[in-house]
Scaffold this motif. Structure first.
Motif, PDB file in Angstrom:
ATOM      1  N   TRP A  98       0.824  -1.210   0.000  1.00 26.73           N
ATOM      2  CA  TRP A  98       0.000   0.000   0.000  1.00 26.73           C
ATOM      3  C   TRP A  98       0.860   1.264   0.000  1.00 26.73           C
ATOM      4  CZ3 TRP A  98      -4.314   1.293  -1.823  1.00 26.73           C
ATOM      5  CH2 TRP A  98      -4.870   2.527  -1.504  1.00 26.73           C
ATOM      6  N   THR A  99       2.051   1.194   0.588  1.00 18.92           N
ATOM      7  CA  THR A  99       2.951   2.344   0.524  1.00 18.92           C
ATOM      8  C   THR A  99       3.327   2.645  -0.921  1.00 18.92           C
ATOM      9  OG1 THR A  99       3.861   1.847   2.718  1.00 18.92           O
ATOM     10  CG2 THR A  99       5.158   3.288   1.301  1.00 18.92           C
ATOM     11  N   ILE A 100       3.589   1.596  -1.687  1.00 18.17           N
ATOM     12  CA  ILE A 100       3.900   1.779  -3.113  1.00 18.17           C
ATOM     13  C   ILE A 100       2.711   2.410  -3.840  1.00 18.17           C
ATOM     14  CG2 ILE A 100       4.472   0.608  -5.276  1.00 18.17           C
ATOM     15  CD1 ILE A 100       5.701  -1.648  -3.497  1.00 18.17           C
ATOM     16  N   ALA A 101       1.524   1.833  -3.629  1.00 20.04           N
ATOM     17  CA  ALA A 101       0.325   2.308  -4.334  1.00 20.04           C
ATOM     18  C   ALA A 101      -0.025   3.741  -3.936  1.00 20.04           C
ATOM     19  CB  ALA A 101      -0.846   1.382  -4.044  1.00 20.04           C
ATOM     20  N   SER A 102       0.024   4.023  -2.636  1.00 18.06           N
ATOM     21  CA  SER A 102      -0.358   5.362  -2.172  1.00 18.06           C
ATOM     22  C   SER A 102       0.630   6.419  -2.644  1.00 18.06           C
ATOM     23  CB  SER A 102      -0.477   5.383  -0.644  1.00 18.06           C
ATOM     24  OG  SER A 102       0.756   5.071  -0.033  1.00 18.06           O
ATOM     25  N   ALA A 103       1.909   6.024  -2.782  1.00 14.54           N
ATOM     26  CA  ALA A 103       2.896   6.965  -3.323  1.00 14.54           C
ATOM     27  C   ALA A 103       2.601   7.267  -4.795  1.00 14.54           C
ATOM     28  CB  ALA A 103       4.300   6.403  -3.164  1.00 14.54           C
ATOM     29  N   LEU A 104       2.325   6.232  -5.567  1.00 14.47           N
ATOM     30  CA  LEU A 104       2.050   6.438  -6.996  1.00 14.47           C
ATOM     31  C   LEU A 104       0.776   7.243  -7.222  1.00 14.47           C
ATOM     32  CD1 LEU A 104       3.057   2.936  -8.420  1.00 14.47           C
ATOM     33  CD2 LEU A 104       4.324   5.096  -8.604  1.00 14.47           C
ATOM     34  N   LEU A 105      -0.185   7.135  -6.312  1.00 10.43           N
ATOM     35  CA  LEU A 105      -1.414   7.925  -6.433  1.00 10.43           C
ATOM     36  C   LEU A 105      -1.134   9.427  -6.372  1.00 10.43           C
ATOM     37  CD1 LEU A 105      -3.943   5.879  -4.255  1.00 10.43           C
ATOM     38  CD2 LEU A 105      -4.089   6.299  -6.719  1.00 10.43           C
ATOM     39  N   LEU A 106      -0.010   9.805  -5.761  1.00  7.25           N
ATOM     40  CA  LEU A 106       0.340  11.225  -5.660  1.00  7.25           C
ATOM     41  C   LEU A 106       0.643  11.835  -7.029  1.00  7.25           C
ATOM     42  CD1 LEU A 106       2.695  11.029  -2.543  1.00  7.25           C
ATOM     43  CD2 LEU A 106       0.309  11.764  -2.585  1.00  7.25           C
ATOM     44  N   LEU A 107       0.917  10.999  -8.009  1.00  5.01           N
ATOM     45  CA  LEU A 107       1.172  11.515  -9.354  1.00  5.01           C
ATOM     46  C   LEU A 107      -0.084  12.138  -9.966  1.00  5.01           C
ATOM     47  CD1 LEU A 107       3.352   8.611 -10.804  1.00  5.01           C
ATOM     48  CD2 LEU A 107       4.131  10.926 -10.237  1.00  5.01           C
ATOM     49  N   ILE A 108      -1.250  11.674  -9.551  1.00  6.91           N
ATOM     50  CA  ILE A 108      -2.500  12.190 -10.141  1.00  6.91           C
ATOM     51  C   ILE A 108      -2.663  13.690  -9.890  1.00  6.91           C
ATOM     52  CG2 ILE A 108      -5.027  12.012 -10.116  1.00  6.91           C
ATOM     53  CD1 ILE A 108      -4.700   9.035  -9.480  1.00  6.91           C
ATOM     54  N   PRO A 109      -2.601  14.152  -8.625  1.00 10.31           N
ATOM     55  CA  PRO A 109      -2.775  15.602  -8.424  1.00 10.31           C
ATOM     56  C   PRO A 109      -1.623  16.450  -8.950  1.00 10.31           C
ATOM     57  CG  PRO A 109      -2.243  14.520  -6.345  1.00 10.31           C
ATOM     58  CD  PRO A 109      -2.517  13.433  -7.346  1.00 10.31           C
ATOM     59  N   THR A 110      -0.401  15.926  -8.901  1.00 17.00           N
ATOM     60  CA  THR A 110       0.733  16.740  -9.348  1.00 17.00           C
ATOM     61  C   THR A 110       0.736  16.901 -10.868  1.00 17.00           C
ATOM     62  OG1 THR A 110       2.093  14.730  -9.219  1.00 17.00           O
ATOM     63  CG2 THR A 110       2.243  16.273  -7.396  1.00 17.00           C
ATOM     64  N   VAL A 111       0.521  15.810 -11.596  1.00 16.85           N
ATOM     65  CA  VAL A 111       0.490  15.894 -13.059  1.00 16.85           C
ATOM     66  C   VAL A 111      -0.709  16.726 -13.511  1.00 16.85           C
ATOM     67  CG1 VAL A 111       0.216  14.572 -15.189  1.00 16.85           C
ATOM     68  CG2 VAL A 111       1.742  13.740 -13.385  1.00 16.85           C
ATOM     69  N   THR A 112      -1.860  16.530 -12.868  1.00 15.98           N
ATOM     70  CA  THR A 112      -3.054  17.302 -13.232  1.00 15.98           C
ATOM     71  C   THR A 112      -2.841  18.796 -13.005  1.00 15.98           C
ATOM     72  OG1 THR A 112      -4.449  15.425 -12.612  1.00 15.98           O
ATOM     73  CG2 THR A 112      -5.538  17.553 -12.850  1.00 15.98           C
ATOM     74  N   ALA A 113      -2.249  19.147 -11.860  1.00 16.10           N
ATOM     75  CA  ALA A 113      -2.001  20.556 -11.558  1.00 16.10           C
ATOM     76  C   ALA A 113      -1.067  21.188 -12.578  1.00 16.10           C
ATOM     77  CB  ALA A 113      -1.422  20.701 -10.153  1.00 16.10           C
ATOM     78  N   SER A 114      -0.122  20.424 -13.083  1.00 24.24           N
ATOM     79  CA  SER A 114       0.832  20.974 -14.061  1.00 24.24           C
ATOM     80  C   SER A 114       0.137  21.397 -15.349  1.00 24.24           C
ATOM     81  CB  SER A 114       1.932  19.954 -14.368  1.00 24.24           C
ATOM     82  OG  SER A 114       1.417  18.848 -15.085  1.00 24.24           O
ATOM     83  N   PHE A 115      -0.998  20.779 -15.664  1.00 28.10           N
ATOM     84  CA  PHE A 115      -1.758  21.152 -16.858  1.00 28.10           C
ATOM     85  C   PHE A 115      -2.772  22.259 -16.576  1.00 28.10           C
ATOM     86  CE2 PHE A 115      -0.390  16.850 -18.109  1.00 28.10           C
ATOM     87  CZ  PHE A 115       0.070  17.099 -19.392  1.00 28.10           C
TER      88      PHE A 115
END
Length: 454
Positions: A98-115
């Motif tokens: 779950w640490t792996i999965a929860s870390a990768l989920l952080l890419l969603i808000p960061t990549v979205t915000a960049s656009f």
């Protein structure tokens, strides 16, 4: 320690001192703690992203101060709600997994915000992207639940304090990055902050995959969750955690906006100051846990709430006098004390449920197992309610500045809440037993000092 495929540990008994010191238990727990801290640190940074992004949002974004306070409250709300399912995800998927999965989920808000983040974007789009960063707030609950299972009761205060403190520093870290970007590239380049964190998220997930472990002994227990929800101590501790962690995260998100609206600081001037409080509050959290290990969490928590009330009194005076020189030390003291209280209150949770197990006649490993079962289930609820306190703080600031153009009314309400927390801590956990006319002690669930040492 036998393993299955995928870094699963079958047998784990940290309360056995021989296993802990000679059987490799301490070494394995420490390794998992280190990489848990890293992942949680990045999670807190992303959760705090909008406390930095609002500093980049000038007039071209057409968002007034009230709208910005609401914007930074949204991640706190979502993160608080997500803490409940994140708590149970550890047992469902494994702490490492779950640490792996929860870390990768952080890419969603960061990549979205960049656009999305650019002048002219709609306020509703900003709110949606801000809500997505709430996934970073959920990381705390799963990380704390996981590390709680690795460490023995005698060292939980230190371990949980270090885990949480290392995570909390993520707030100050992203604010420092924001300061560096504003000071060098200027307030027109918020995407530079995102460019820093996207690769760090990938690194955190990769290291968790390489070096962390799952415990087969951690299982979801619906009965434990129900029992924890029914236990009044869960909700009492949630109220106290609102006063400590709710203050920390709420102030962290609002500090820059308060400086701009109360004292007329520019975004750059605000950025120079906003990281100091979260940094000190994060660093002091393990100290709060260590003091609680030595002197009892309830005692440290009681004194801490008294000190928080005193510091808030200083802030109220500074706010009325419009004295930035008095306001800054008072507000930074609040950060330090909230961090100290975070450590002491979280240490209380496993101790309280261990005491309740002993009160049922359980001893040794049976008492420890019962305590772990209920404390692990309660941590998600307590962490969620505590995080929602941060929403309350930002909404209080929003209303305060809307109606009086000052943060003073909000600070007065916070002062009253700390007084309530002080009274609750004393009445439930430290009040001396009442006595019968013959001088004999009456023992009642809340009328004893049985929890003074937790």
């Amino acid at each position: 320690m036998s393993r299955w495929t995928g870094r699963w540990i079958e047998q784990w008994d940290p309360e056995d001192e021989r296993f802990w010191d000679e059987g490799g238990g301490r070494r394995v727990a420490l390794r998992n703690l280190v990489f848990s801290v890293l992942s949680e640190h990045i999670g807190f940074s992303i959760w705090s992203l909008w406390s930095v992004m609002v500093l980049f949002m000038g007039p071209a974004y057409h968002v007034d101060p009230a709208g910005k306070f609401f914007l930074v409250a949204m991640p706190t709300l979502v993160g608080g709600v997500l803490r409940v399912p994140y708590t149970f995800a550890v047992a469902r998927f494994g702490g490492r997994n779950w640490t792996i999965a929860s870390a990768l989920l952080l890419l969603i808000p960061t990549v979205t915000a960049s656009f999305v983040l650019k002048p002219g974007v709609s306020y509703s789009a900003l709110m949606l992207v801000a809500a997505l960063t709430g996934v970073g707030g959920g990381n705390f609950a799963s990380s704390m639940t996981n590390i709680n299972s690795f460490y023995p009761l005698r060292e939980k205060g230190w371990a949980l304090g270090l885990n949480a403190g290392g995570g909390n520093i993520g707030v100050a870290a992203i604010q420092l990055v924001g300061l560096l970007v504003i000071a060098t590239a200027g307030a027109g380049h918020p995407r530079v902050v995102l460019a820093v964190y996207i690769p760090l998220i990938v690194v955190a997930a990769t290291l968790a995959a390489l070096y962390m472990d799952n415990l087969t002994t951690v299982k979801n227990d619906t009965g434990a969750a129900i029992d924890a929800a029914k236990d009044p101590h869960t909700w009492i501790m949630a109220l106290l955690y609102v006063g400590t962690f709710g203050s920390f995260i709420g102030y962290s998100f609002a500090f820059g906006l308060v400086l701009q609206n109360q004292f007329g600081r520019t975004p750059l001037h605000a950025a120079y100051l906003t990281f100091i409080g979260p940094l000190l509050g994060s660093l002091i959290r393990p100290v709060g846990g260590r003091l609680a290990d030595r002197f009892g969490g309830a005692r440290i928590t009681l004194v801490n709430f008294l000190a928080m009330a005193a510091a808030t009194g200083v802030v109220v005076t500074a706010s009325e006098q419009k004295s930035l020189g008095l306001f800054l030390p008072g507000f930074i003291a609040l950060f330090v004390l909230s961090g100290l209280g975070n450590g002491s209150t979280y240490k209380m949770i496993p101790g309280i449920f261990h005491k309740k197990a002993e009160a049922k006649g359980l001893t040794g490993e049976a008492a420890a197992a019962c305590g772990r079962r209920l404390s692990g289930a309660s941590m998600g609820l307590i962490g969620a309610v505590g995080a929602l306190g941060g929403v309350g703080i930002n909404l209080a600031f929003r209303e305060s500045f809307l109606n009086s153009h000052s943060g003073t009314p909000a600070f007065v309400s916070f002062l009253a809440y700390y007084g309530v927390c002080f009274a609750i801590t004393w009445a439930v956990y430290l009040r001396r037993p009442s006595r019968t006319p013959a001088g004999e002690e009456q023992t009642t669930p809340t009328g004893t000092a049985a929890y003074a040492e937790v």
